[in-house]
Design a protein around this motif. Structure first.
Motif, PDB file in Angstrom:
ATOM      1  N   ASN A 149     -11.411   8.021   7.763  1.00 47.83           N
ATOM      2  CA  ASN A 149     -11.339   7.673   9.183  1.00 47.83           C
ATOM      3  C   ASN A 149      -9.956   7.942   9.781  1.00 47.83           C
ATOM      4  N   LEU A 150      -9.057   8.546   8.994  1.00 52.31           N
ATOM      5  CA  LEU A 150      -7.716   8.861   9.503  1.00 52.31           C
ATOM      6  C   LEU A 150      -7.500  10.361   9.499  1.00 52.31           C
ATOM      7  N   GLU A 151      -6.720  10.837  10.459  1.00 46.50           N
ATOM      8  CA  GLU A 151      -6.353  12.259  10.524  1.00 46.50           C
ATOM      9  C   GLU A 151      -4.839  12.321  10.299  1.00 46.50           C
ATOM     10  N   ILE A 152      -4.371  13.229   9.466  1.00 44.25           N
ATOM     11  CA  ILE A 152      -2.921  13.394   9.348  1.00 44.25           C
ATOM     12  C   ILE A 152      -2.461  14.237  10.520  1.00 44.25           C
ATOM     13  N   MET A 153      -1.494  13.756  11.282  1.00 51.92           N
ATOM     14  CA  MET A 153      -0.951  14.520  12.400  1.00 51.92           C
ATOM     15  C   MET A 153       0.550  14.660  12.192  1.00 51.92           C
ATOM     16  N   GLN A 154       1.126  15.717  12.745  1.00 46.43           N
ATOM     17  CA  GLN A 154       2.525  16.003  12.458  1.00 46.43           C
ATOM     18  C   GLN A 154       3.129  16.745  13.637  1.00 46.43           C
ATOM     19  N   LYS A 210       0.852  -1.205   0.000  1.00 45.62           N
ATOM     20  CA  LYS A 210       0.000   0.000   0.000  1.00 45.62           C
ATOM     21  C   LYS A 210       0.878   1.242   0.000  1.00 45.62           C
ATOM     22  N   ALA A 211       0.327   2.321  -0.547  1.00 43.08           N
ATOM     23  CA  ALA A 211       1.069   3.587  -0.520  1.00 43.08           C
ATOM     24  C   ALA A 211       0.135   4.714  -0.105  1.00 43.08           C
ATOM     25  N   ASN A 212       0.723   5.758   0.441  1.00 46.71           N
ATOM     26  CA  ASN A 212      -0.043   6.933   0.877  1.00 46.71           C
ATOM     27  C   ASN A 212       0.431   8.173   0.132  1.00 46.71           C
ATOM     28  N   ILE A 213      -0.489   9.082  -0.061  1.00 48.99           N
ATOM     29  CA  ILE A 213      -0.132  10.378  -0.635  1.00 48.99           C
ATOM     30  C   ILE A 213      -0.773  11.474   0.201  1.00 48.99           C
ATOM     31  N   PHE A 214      -0.203  12.643   0.143  1.00 48.21           N
ATOM     32  CA  PHE A 214      -0.762  13.807   0.825  1.00 48.21           C
ATOM     33  C   PHE A 214      -1.172  14.802  -0.256  1.00 48.21           C
TER      34      PHE A 214
END
Ligand SMILES: CC(C)(COP(=O)(O)OP(=O)(O)OC[C@H]1O[C@@H](n2cnc3c(N)ncnc32)[C@H](O)[C@@H]1OP(=O)(O)O)[C@@H](O)C(=O)NCCC(=O)NCCS
Length: 152
Positions: free
Chosen positions: A133-138, A107-111
């Motif tokens: 259902n996911l939140e990007i956090m940093q 699997k891969a992710n993109i922003f």
């Protein structure tokens, strides 16, 4: 139109930075897009980033990709405006997907910036799905040795 796709080299950095800086929809960061950071990314992910060039050597498209052993990531996918809708992004992504498969990445992710509805439309068309259902956090750190040198 005659173009070819090849791997990104360290020496492409200045041309790529110019392209990234001038393309709407691409977010760049002073530290993460410095020459040093991009060189580090390319070294960690050999042969996984691509660009498209015309016969005269002019760069018209780019994509950076890599993985952490578990998930793949794709950054800075762009095609210069007048060369869009000729299948160039799809052709570069084919090469990226093959690299993920060769490296056992399932699997891969993109922003993608939420305001970039056109970009989201493209990825959706390419079969990518939003993970609502996911939140990007940093959070930030202080990288040792360098403060970044990208004039962006
Ligand atoms: C998104 C982008 C890279 C697409 O490049 P491109 O070379 O025009 O894309 P392609 O020609 O390879 O298109 C592949 C398919 O996607 C479709 N497509 C292209 N842009 C699309 C869009 N904005 N919305 C929906 N579908 C799109 C094409 O019609 C084509 O469909 P087909 O396979 O059914 O014929 C380009 O528009 C771009 O550089 N945008 C600005 C930067 C950006 O937003 N990057 C992505 C965000 S991280």
């Amino acid at each position: 139109m005659n173009y070819s796709i090849r791997e990104v080299l360290d020496t492409d950095y200045d041309s790529l930075l110019e392209l990234w800086k001038t393309t709407h929809g691409i977010g760049i960061d002073e530290y993460s897009d410095s020459l040093e950071s991009i060189q580090r990314f390319l070294t960690r992910n050999p042969g996984m980033s691509f660009l498209a060039v015309l016969e005269d050597g002019k760069i018209i498209a780019s994509v950076l990709s890599g993985h952490d052993g578990r998930r793949g990531f794709i950054y800075h996918l762009l095609v210069q405006e007048k060369y869009r809708r000729f299948g160039i992004a799809a052709a570069m992504l084919e090469k990226v997907y093959k690299k993920f498969e060769e490296n056992f990445i399932p699997k891969a992710n993109i922003f993608v910036m939420k305001v970039n509805q056109s970009g989201i439309g493209f990825w959706t068309h390419e079969g990518w799905k939003s993970r609502n259902n996911l939140e990007i956090m940093q959070r930030e750190f202080k990288p040792m040795g360098s403060k970044g040198n990208c004039e962006c």
